[in-house]
Motif scaffolding. Structure first.
Motif, mmCIF file in Angstrom:
data_model
loop_
_atom_site.group_PDB
_atom_site.id
_atom_site.type_symbol
_atom_site.label_atom_id
_atom_site.label_comp_id
_atom_site.label_asym_id
_atom_site.label_seq_id
_atom_site.Cartn_x
_atom_site.Cartn_y
_atom_site.Cartn_z
ATOM 1 N N LEU A 188 0.686 -1.268 -0.065
ATOM 2 C CA LEU A 188 0.030 -0.088 0.243
ATOM 3 C C LEU A 188 0.824 1.268 -0.069
ATOM 4 O O LEU A 188 1.768 1.272 0.550
ATOM 5 N N ALA A 189 0.388 2.224 -0.797
ATOM 6 C CA ALA A 189 1.103 3.531 -0.967
ATOM 7 C C ALA A 189 0.232 4.632 -1.110
ATOM 8 O O ALA A 189 -0.662 4.522 -1.460
ATOM 9 N N PRO A 190 0.496 5.804 -0.383
ATOM 10 C CA PRO A 190 -0.331 7.100 -0.969
ATOM 11 C C PRO A 190 -0.354 7.296 -2.514
ATOM 12 O O PRO A 190 0.840 7.200 -3.229
ATOM 13 N N GLY A 191 -1.323 7.596 -2.708
ATOM 14 C CA GLY A 191 -1.690 7.754 -4.478
ATOM 15 C C GLY A 191 -2.315 8.931 -4.486
ATOM 16 O O GLY A 191 -3.130 9.532 -3.669
ATOM 17 N N GLU A 192 -2.582 9.297 -5.814
ATOM 18 C CA GLU A 192 -2.906 10.603 -6.288
ATOM 19 C C GLU A 192 -3.520 10.573 -7.841
ATOM 20 O O GLU A 192 -2.859 9.900 -8.440
ATOM 21 N N LEU A 193 -4.691 11.387 -8.064
ATOM 22 C CA LEU A 193 -4.968 11.371 -9.623
ATOM 23 C C LEU A 193 -3.946 12.470 -10.123
ATOM 24 O O LEU A 193 -4.515 13.668 -9.601
ATOM 25 N N ARG A 213 -12.009 14.063 -10.356
ATOM 26 C CA ARG A 213 -11.472 15.105 -10.795
ATOM 27 C C ARG A 213 -9.907 14.938 -10.540
ATOM 28 O O ARG A 213 -9.510 14.221 -9.700
ATOM 29 N N ILE A 214 -8.818 15.652 -11.189
ATOM 30 C CA ILE A 214 -7.444 15.598 -10.881
ATOM 31 C C ILE A 214 -7.081 16.210 -9.507
ATOM 32 O O ILE A 214 -7.853 17.068 -8.879
ATOM 33 N N GLY A 215 -6.370 15.668 -9.007
ATOM 34 C CA GLY A 215 -5.956 16.076 -7.273
ATOM 35 C C GLY A 215 -6.557 14.960 -6.208
ATOM 36 O O GLY A 215 -5.984 15.309 -5.106
ATOM 37 N N LEU A 216 -7.549 14.389 -6.684
ATOM 38 C CA LEU A 216 -8.009 13.477 -5.600
ATOM 39 C C LEU A 216 -6.976 12.458 -4.939
ATOM 40 O O LEU A 216 -6.212 11.947 -5.775
ATOM 41 N N LYS A 217 -6.861 12.298 -3.751
ATOM 42 C CA LYS A 217 -5.962 11.458 -3.022
ATOM 43 C C LYS A 217 -6.573 10.351 -2.361
ATOM 44 O O LYS A 217 -7.731 10.068 -2.476
ATOM 45 N N GLY A 218 -5.681 9.285 -2.205
ATOM 46 C CA GLY A 218 -6.155 8.174 -1.583
ATOM 47 C C GLY A 218 -5.106 7.204 -1.345
ATOM 48 O O GLY A 218 -3.892 7.520 -0.945
#
Length: 466
Positions: free
Chosen positions: A223-228, A432-437
């Motif tokens: 698992l790793a922090p991700g983003e669009l 949208r661009i910028g959403l994190k997860g």
């Protein structure tokens, strides 16, 4: 029959049985056993004891003080009697057959004669949390002590009464078909029950099944922090040194190609441009004056070349400043979404040439970016699957395939180092661009035992390496 015995023990037995069936709780049954049993057999002291929990109830006492010396000695005595007498009915206790540490204090705590009534298969309601040995966890008993021994008739009636009482106790403490609290005890009984040969075959079978489960192949994941993020954004950088005056767009605004984005403060640029134009006009005037002098004095002709070079220099300066005046109004190179911070943080702020101001990205040209910590870096194959669970919609993961993983760890804003991962989307999305997860990356298949022990083994290896 002893003079203290009831006149009609059968009628008394029936009455006690009726009261036992009508008891609403285990405490009421315990009180009945230690206090009302004297209607069948005379005694001075009585104690109800359970192997799981110790002394439960004492005659003439509202609550048992577990740390009191009397309660502790009675508990030791009952445990000894439960170990010595595992079957049979009520019997008289011989102090001479007790261990020395127990029998030496008999005269201090009990009368001369005592009767022990074994009770089997009984447990207190809280026995799942009690600390008891495996041999006496199911044992229980009633201890009666008096000034005279009980007759065989009294012992027979007492056995019948306690059999009825045990039935009532089991009905009050009936176990449910499934209980989480009773699960450990059931598992211990299954693990240790049965003949020795069958027990070892059962344990061998469990070990083989466990070994087979540990060898099952599972997908190694991290698992790793991700983003669009935009896949191919147009980066807008400062074209010159200056101060940003205003913005023509808002963050996340859609713009068309050639639309104005922001502009620099024009006052310094216009001032330098005016000076350059005046200097150009002066150089041209000097050239014309020198050209007229050449007609009357040929010796002035060498000055013309110098003046022409000066005019070219001033023209170059003026052209450069005119170009800067044009570049001070920045236009969008392509259509898309404008990505930048709060405009108020940029207005009035001096910037240098090449400093990034914003990005213009296509709304449909999106990919996943993740940062894998150094400790979680696993081998990833080309086009490895990746899923991004956005914080805004965790139940609808965004799927993608690995595009590349950087070969060198990069410093993150929090001071940690991580590998950059980029993945292309499997299908268009409406996020949208910028959403994190949180991104879940899948590697090769490994045995389950390796999947479970990978991080602990890595920690141990680092500790030993130090």
């Amino acid at each position: 029959m002893n003079p203290g015995a009831p006149a009609n023990p059968l009628l008394t037995l029936i009455e006690l049985a009726r009261r036992a069936r009508a008891a609403a709780s285990g405490n009421e049954l315990a009180f009945l056993a230690v206090n009302d049993t004297r209607l069948l057999a005379p005694y001075r002291q009585a104690a109800l004891w359970f192997g799981a929990g110790g002394v439960h109830t004492l005659s003439g006492v509202v609550a048992v003080e577990a740390n009191a010396p009397y309660a502790q000695w009675v508990g030791t005595l009952c445990r000894t009697l439960a170990t010595q007498h595992t079957a049979g009915g009520a019997l008289a206790v011989d102090p001479a057959q007790l261990p020395r540490d127990v029998g030496v204090a008999w005269s201090e705590w009990l009368p001369a004669f005592a009767t022990w009534v074994p009770l089997r298969g009984l447990r207190r309601r809280d026995d799942a949390q009690a600390n008891a040995t495996a041999n006496t966890a199911d044992a229980a008993g009633l201890l009666l002590a008096g000034d005279a021994p009980l007759s065989p008739e009294q012992l027979a009636v007492l056995d019948e009464w306690m059999d009825t009482w045990q039935h009532a106790w089991r009905a009050t403490h009936r176990r449910s078909a499934w209980s989480v609290a009773a699960l450990p005890a059931r598992l211990r009984g299954w693990w240790n029950g049965g003949p020795q040969g069958k027990r070892w075959r059962r344990r061998l079978g469990v070990g083989l099944v466990l070994l087979a489960v540990l060898c099952l192949p599972v997908r190694l994941t991290v698992l790793a922090p991700g983003e669009l993020v935009p896949a191919n954004p147009a980066t807008i950088r400062a074209p010159l040194d200056g101060v940003i005056a205003d913005f023509a767009v808002r963050p996340n605004q859609m713009v068309a190609a050639g639309a104005p984005l922001f502009s620099f403060d024009q006052a310094p640029i216009d001032s330098r441009l005016s000076v350059a134009r005046e200097a150009l006009g002066t150089a041209e005037a000097e050239y014309r004056q020198a050209a007229q002098m050449v007609l009357n004095d040929p010796r002035a002709k060498p000055q013309l070349a110098t003046l022409l070079g000066k005019i070219a220099e001033k023209k170059a300066q003026s052209g450069f400043l005119e170009g800067q005046a044009q570049r001070s109004r920045v236009l969008a190179p392509q259509a898309g979404i404008v990505l930048f911070d709060d405009p108020s943080e940029w207005i009035g702020r001096p910037v240098q040439t090449g400093e990034r101001i914003m990005q213009v990205a296509s709304a449909t040209d999106v990919e996943i970016e993740a940062w894998v910590p150094i400790g979680d870096a696993i081998p990833l194959a080309d086009n490895a699957p990746l899923h991004l669970y956005l914080a805004a919609s965790p139940m609808s993961p965004v799927s993608g395939t690995l595009r590349y993983m950087s070969h060198r760890a990069t410093a993150r804003p929090d001071g940690s180092y991580a590998y950059r991962v980029r993945a292309r989307l499997d299908a268009p999305i409406d996020q949208r661009i910028g959403l994190k997860g949180t991104a879940k990356l899948a590697g090769e298949r490994v045995p389950l035992v390796y999947w479970m022990l990978r991080r602990p083994l890595a920690s141990i290896r680092q500790f030993l390496a130090v």
